[in-house]
Motif scaffolding. Structure first.
Motif, PDB file in Angstrom:
ATOM      1  N   THR A 200      -1.361  -0.116  -2.390  1.00 21.45           N
ATOM      2  CA  THR A 200      -1.479   0.467  -3.812  1.00 21.45           C
ATOM      3  C   THR A 200      -0.392   1.723  -3.548  1.00 21.45           C
TER       4      THR A 200
ATOM      5  N   THR B 247      -5.126  -1.794  -0.393  1.00 19.39           N
ATOM      6  CA  THR B 247      -6.069  -1.790  -1.722  1.00 19.39           C
ATOM      7  C   THR B 247      -7.371  -1.647  -1.083  1.00 19.39           C
TER       8      THR B 247
ATOM      9  N   ASP C 206     -11.755  -2.032  -7.347  1.00 19.07           N
ATOM     10  CA  ASP C 206     -10.631  -1.171  -6.729  1.00 19.07           C
ATOM     11  C   ASP C 206     -11.014   0.330  -6.588  1.00 19.07           C
TER      12      ASP C 206
END
Length: 424
Positions: free
Chosen positions: A280, A293, A305
């Motif tokens: 990310t 992530t 997430d």
């Protein structure tokens, strides 16, 4: 009438020869009255010269003067008499050589002791000038030079010469077609030594410079202005002087906003990052960071997430926070303090439960503290100015307690704080 060899009778067909070459050849043939008029016209014609005199080459005067036929010189025009209301208001008109002045009525005028004298007497028919042009007889009947410069024939300067004179002009002027008046010279069209811009003015010229330049002491050349040396506030980051201008530059990771401000480039939004699909992109002031992530570490498992959960069935989770949520933020360097930087909010509220907020880890220098707002929210406060680039990882813990049910649980928000290298 008795003549040679016979008698001649009067007849109208006979015309005697003219009495003189100037007499009309047919005058003797006219009747008596007409003959008298013919003789009168003849006498008037004899009184006037046959050939016109050579025109005077000095009958043209400069502005403010007019030719005086009696004195044969230029005479000043009194504009105060010839111009209606030459001066307006409370001003009075004072005649001057070649012009006039408008002065306050209280002004005192001092007479010019060196003003021009009366023009020399012109030669008359009874007293012809026996001297060549430009000369006049003195008391001893000797021919002396006439100083024409006394009579202000020239607009600027006059040089007397034997029997004549010559007009000269001040610098920035040249003689006009009449060789007496002076007209302005446009030095800008004649190669004035101006480096950039030239402006003609009456009798001279001015050099000027383009924007971003200043006129040198010599009055002709232009020097670049170093705008950056005048102020440190022209640019938010760095000022770069250039010929005739300046430009503002920003550090890497920033872009110019308008003309002087720097704005962070969001590489994550523009796609200018090198993060993989398993990572990310996290943007901060002046750069970005690629984070995995899945950042959950045993015994935690990823449930969504940025959120890790420690299962209650796992014995290793009994002394650990039930969940860890990962968050990221960025602040500028040297931020004024105290400053509210991040708000913590409880997502679940239980009846009879009390929530307490604290910094569990990552605040060894005491740069932050927690200010609780109410039972369900608190504020992370920056306590001291911090200088970047720097990175903090703070575990912000919310402890939930219920004394009636002897219940105690906690959850952590793991906040990564990036401190930018600059104040913007």
């Amino acid at each position: 009438m008795e003549g040679m060899g016979g008698v001649v009778a009067e007849t109208p067909d006979f015309c005697p020869p003219p009495l003189s070459p100037r007499m009309l050849p047919f005058a003797s043939c006219l009747p008596g009255s007409l003959l008298l008029w013919a003789f009168l016209l003849l006498l008037l014609g004899a009184a006037s010269p046959q050939d016109s005199e050579e025109p005077d080459s000095y009958t043209e005067c400069t502005d403010g003067y007019e030719w005086d036929a009696d004195s044969q010189h230029c005479r000043d025009v009194n504009e105060c008499l010839t111009i209606p209301e030459a001066c307006k208001g409370e001003m009075k008109c004072i005649n001057h050589y070649g012009g006039y002045l408008c002065l306050p009525r209280s002004a005192a005028v001092i007479s010019d002791l060196h003003s021009e004298g009366p023009p020399p007497p012109a030669a008359s028919a009874q007293h012809p000038n026996p001297c060549p042009p430009g000369y006049e007889p003195d008391e001893q009947e000797s021919c002396v030079d006439i100083d024409e410069c006394r009579y202000r024939y020239c607009q600027h300067r006059c040089v007397n010469l034997p029997g004549s004179f010559r007009c000269q002009c001040e610098p920035g002027f040249q003689l006009g077609p009449n060789n007496r008046s002076c007209v302005d010279v446009n030095e800008c069209d004649m190669g004035a030594p101006c480096e950039q811009r030239c402006f003609n003015s009456y009798g001279t010229f001015l050099c000027r410079c383009n924007q971003g330049y200043e006129l040198h002491r010599d009055g002709f050349s232009c020097s670049d202005i170093d705008e950056c040396s005048y102020s440190s506030y022209l640019c938010q980051y760095r000022c770069v002087n250039e010929p005739g201008r300046f430009s503002c530059h920003c550090p890497q990771g920033y872009q110019l906003l308008a003309t002087r401000l720097c704005q962070d480039i969001d590489e994550c939004e523009t796609g200018a990052h090198q993060c993989s699909e398993a990572q990310t992109c996290v943007n901060f002031h002046g750069g970005y960071r690629c984070v995995d992530t899945n950042r959950c570490v045993e015994p935690y498992v990823q449930v969504s997430d940025n959120r890790c959960l420690c299962p209650a069935s796992n014995p290793l989770c009994r002394e650990q926070p039930s969940s860890i949520v990962h968050r990221y933020m960025s602040i500028t360097s040297e931020r004024s303090v105290p400053a509210d930087v991040f708000q913590i909010q409880a997502t679940s509220v239980y009846p009879g439960a009390y929530n307490a907020f604290q910094i569990r880890a990552g605040n060894t220098q005491g740069d932050f503290y927690i200010r609780q707002i109410n039972n369900v929210s608190a504020m992370l406060v920056l306590a001291r100015p911090v200088t970047g680039p720097r990175e903090y990882v703070l575990d912000l813990e919310m402890v939930t307690m219920n004394s009636l049910m002897s219940y105690r649980a906690s959850s952590v928000l793991r906040l990564t704080v990036f401190v930018g290298a600059y104040t913007f």
